[in-house]
Design an enzyme around this catalytic site. Sequence first.
Site, PDB file in Angstrom:
ATOM      1  CG  HIS A 145      57.349  -0.411  17.580  1.00 51.94           C
ATOM      2  ND1 HIS A 145      57.190  -0.295  19.230  1.00 51.94           N
ATOM      3  CD2 HIS A 145      58.734   0.032  17.551  1.00 51.94           C
ATOM      4  CE1 HIS A 145      57.670   0.911  18.817  1.00 51.94           C
ATOM      5  NE2 HIS A 145      58.772   1.056  18.211  1.00 51.94           N
ATOM      6  CE  LYS A 147      60.058  -0.114  22.189  1.00 43.76           C
ATOM      7  NZ  LYS A 147      58.274  -0.530  21.531  1.00 43.76           N
ATOM      8  CG  ASP A 152      65.230 -20.041  32.841  1.00 39.70           C
ATOM      9  OD1 ASP A 152      66.630 -20.287  31.818  1.00 39.70           O
ATOM     10  OD2 ASP A 152      65.874 -20.091  33.626  1.00 39.70           O
TER      11      ASP A 152
END
Length: 195
Positions: A145, A147, A152
């Site tokens: 779940h 996000k 870089d």
Amino acid sequence: SVMWKKVGLGIGAFCLATELVLSVLRRRRSRPVNEVLFFPCEAVCVEHILNPSFSCFCSLPHGQETSIHILLRHILSASSSLDVCMFAFTNTDLSRAVLALRSRGVAIRVLVEEKNISICGSQIPVLLGAAGVCVRFNRTPISMHHKFAVVDDRRLITGSLNWTCTGVHDSNENVIVTEVRGLVRPYVTQFARLW
């Protein structure tokens, strides 16, 4: 002789002042990014960010700086790698940013929840088919779940926002963007562990 001493002192003062100004400017430029973005944002044209050489005449508002503009700029700032760990990914503007990076030779890795690859509007088939973006799916019984994205290995983008049209335009969401090493590092480690 006195005149030469004054000239010498003047040159020394000028050099010192110049070094001080350059030092301040360098410090300003090297400050880590720390930014908070809130969604939803209104539908606006983002073409100038995704395709700067293109003149857009669409009906969407132009020239407004919104959270999606800022998020796209952070994503497009990648020069060597972008790691994306996202529960759902249906937003075409964010997908276009990933594809633009891929076309510039940036290494892209995307990890998504397997059950969301076939949801309406999923960008995962586009990423897999179009540019050979390296995509893996969470196939464990524990839902992935997360996000977040890491640019870089130095810039973290995280919050409640799924990279979906609903998340960007229809939900109250938040994103924090930071380059604070102590916050970025654990996400780099977590991505490597899940990958």
